[in-house]
Design an enzyme around this catalytic site. Sequence first.
Site, mmCIF file in Angstrom:
data_model
loop_
_atom_site.group_PDB
_atom_site.id
_atom_site.type_symbol
_atom_site.label_atom_id
_atom_site.label_comp_id
_atom_site.label_asym_id
_atom_site.label_seq_id
_atom_site.Cartn_x
_atom_site.Cartn_y
_atom_site.Cartn_z
ATOM 1 N N CYS A 125 0.867 -1.195 0.000
ATOM 2 C CA CYS A 125 0.000 0.000 0.000
ATOM 3 C C CYS A 125 0.893 1.230 0.000
ATOM 4 O O CYS A 125 1.697 1.420 0.916
ATOM 5 C CB CYS A 125 -0.919 0.030 1.220
ATOM 6 S SG CYS A 125 -1.783 1.621 1.346
ATOM 7 N N CYS A 142 -7.074 -1.309 1.242
ATOM 8 C CA CYS A 142 -6.434 -0.868 2.487
ATOM 9 C C CYS A 142 -7.498 -0.122 3.297
ATOM 10 O O CYS A 142 -8.123 0.808 2.781
ATOM 11 C CB CYS A 142 -5.265 0.061 2.172
ATOM 12 S SG CYS A 142 -4.774 1.033 3.613
#
Length: 644
Positions: A125, A142
């Site tokens: 991420c 995420c």
Amino acid sequence: MSLYLTTPIFYVNAQPHLGHAYTAVVADAVSRFHRLAGEDVYFQTGTDEHGDKVVQAAAAAGLSPKEYADRISGQFRAAWPPLAIEPDRFIRTTDPEHIRTVQAILQQVYDRGDIYFSDYAGLYCQGCERFLTEKELVDGLCPDHRQPPVPVSEQNYFFRMGKYQQWLIDHIESHPGFISPERYRNEVLSFLREPLEDLCISRPTSRLTWGIPLPFDNRFVTYVWFDALINYLTGIGYPAAADFGACWAAAEHIIAKDILKPHAIYWPTMLKAMGLGPYRRLHVHGYWNMNDAKMSKSLGNVVRPTDLAAEYGADTVRYFLLREMAFGVDASFSIDALIARRNSDLANDLGNLFSRSLTMAGKFAGNRVPAPGTPAEADRELAQAATAMAEEFSRQIEQFAFHRALQAVWEVVGLANRYIVANAPWELAKEPAQAERLATVLYHLLEALRLLTVVLQPIMPATAGKMAAALGVTLPADFQGQARWGLLAPGTALSPVEPLFPRLEKGTAPAAPPQPKPTSAARSPAPEPPAAGKAAAEGLITFEDFGRLDLRVGEIVAAERVPKADRLLKLTVKAPEARTVVAGIAAHYAPEEVIGRQVVLVANLKPAKLKGVLSEGMVLAAKEGDRLVLIGPGGPITPGSKVS
Ligand code: MSP
């Protein structure tokens, strides 16, 4: 050193917002509090300047990463003084000293065998700048950045974090205060129930060059978290500084829950691998939300702390942040909520208490602290409550329960305001035989204010400074010593003051056509066109006519004379919202006499401007010849209650 306090170092990919400011205000208030207690405190904040996110933000701004980092880091540095946030050190991860420290630590941990080279494939991420596990994803995204992580497969260096899992669990379990509030400690322990993977601590220069090169392989730069966490050591001169050990033993970090894992898991294990003990405590707070979502650059719902400070003043913002959020739990921000606290807690409660007390001391005691006589029950009650409040405040601040600390303070503010109403110094002043009683009441009020000044210093430093100056006292760094009753010396000269917190209006006041001047306190409502029929003809009103009047119990929480208008007082009446009412009662009542009184308010009267002040209602009074008395309920009742 007794306390080394840090905030996170903030990423320079976004400008400072209120979420960042909160952590810095907390750190500043706690630092000030401990300094007042005579402790040796070091408070550090700064900026985190390496990594993908900064490269991208710089590119978007058409600047090099360093130019961009210089610009935003400068904005963070400049954001703190307007909020009276005074760190001892502002650290940057691009400081050469920090780069040297990170490289020395990497080499040391590598030499000890806790860093190894390996293949890696995972979900990365960019927002978090780390690999996420499948379990962390919510609907494939995420949870913090609401974006899908990108599959990345590459060779990298790894830190043997898993090796220290059991040690970390044991440490957390044997040190209950290590992570607080408890919910975050539990969250970390529950995460540690699963096997802890090793941590990827490098990024290939083919993908990222904006970072600290690994000292043992220049094809890689350091993972931004491994770099950033080390700022806490650089700041106190690791490893060479003579007092490093003492400073590190006093280390406490303040963060929000978004970065719990790096602080509660990566960092203690990194320290262990370096042969250092963990920090002393980690304090974790919740999020400031705005319109039900975390305030953040990515969601665009941010409030600029410098704008708030310019508009409302540092002390109002600091008070609001510390009073409104229960540390550890999320809170919502809105300008209306800030204005409401400013008007009710600061202007009405504290500001009024202060100005009434000083005005009365000026008028009835010649602007000097009078010598008290023997205290009565009510005086002892105020003295005890104020002293107990200082202890409670201190206990709550030590536990980071700022909202509770301030609740305790405002209980005494309320008590002191009621003490004024109950003891009516203006009545005592009319009777020469009551001179000693008057002096005792005024002394108790002023001494309660001095104690309030002592506790308010770390929260609202400028306000405490003004209060101290008006009371003629200095504020030595001796919280315990100063928080005792009876230190205000009779004879001390008092100085008149400006209002501490002028009231703020919410939005713009509605425009109203000019209305006739009032002829008495009870301004007559503009006569309605007479209703048709017999009742109107006889001058009687119908039940419906009466029903159109919205009469409410109002409580006068502030009062002042209207300049150039002998007959008018400008009242702030709570019913239950505070509103301004201009009343022609100045010939009959002094402002300090009416504060705290409950009155009957005509709440739905069309607003009208009187001597330039918008009046939003009318208070009822009875008139007999030259005498005029305000009408009130027969007993105390909640402001806003309907009168029917
Ligand atoms: N650079 C890392 C921290 C490295 S520390 C070794 C980082 N930076 S950040 O700019 O994203 O700052 C995160 C921190 O800012 C939070 O932990 C918190 O202190 C503060 N906050 C940012 N947004 C916030 C809210 N909406 N509410 C409360 N605090 C917030 O993470």
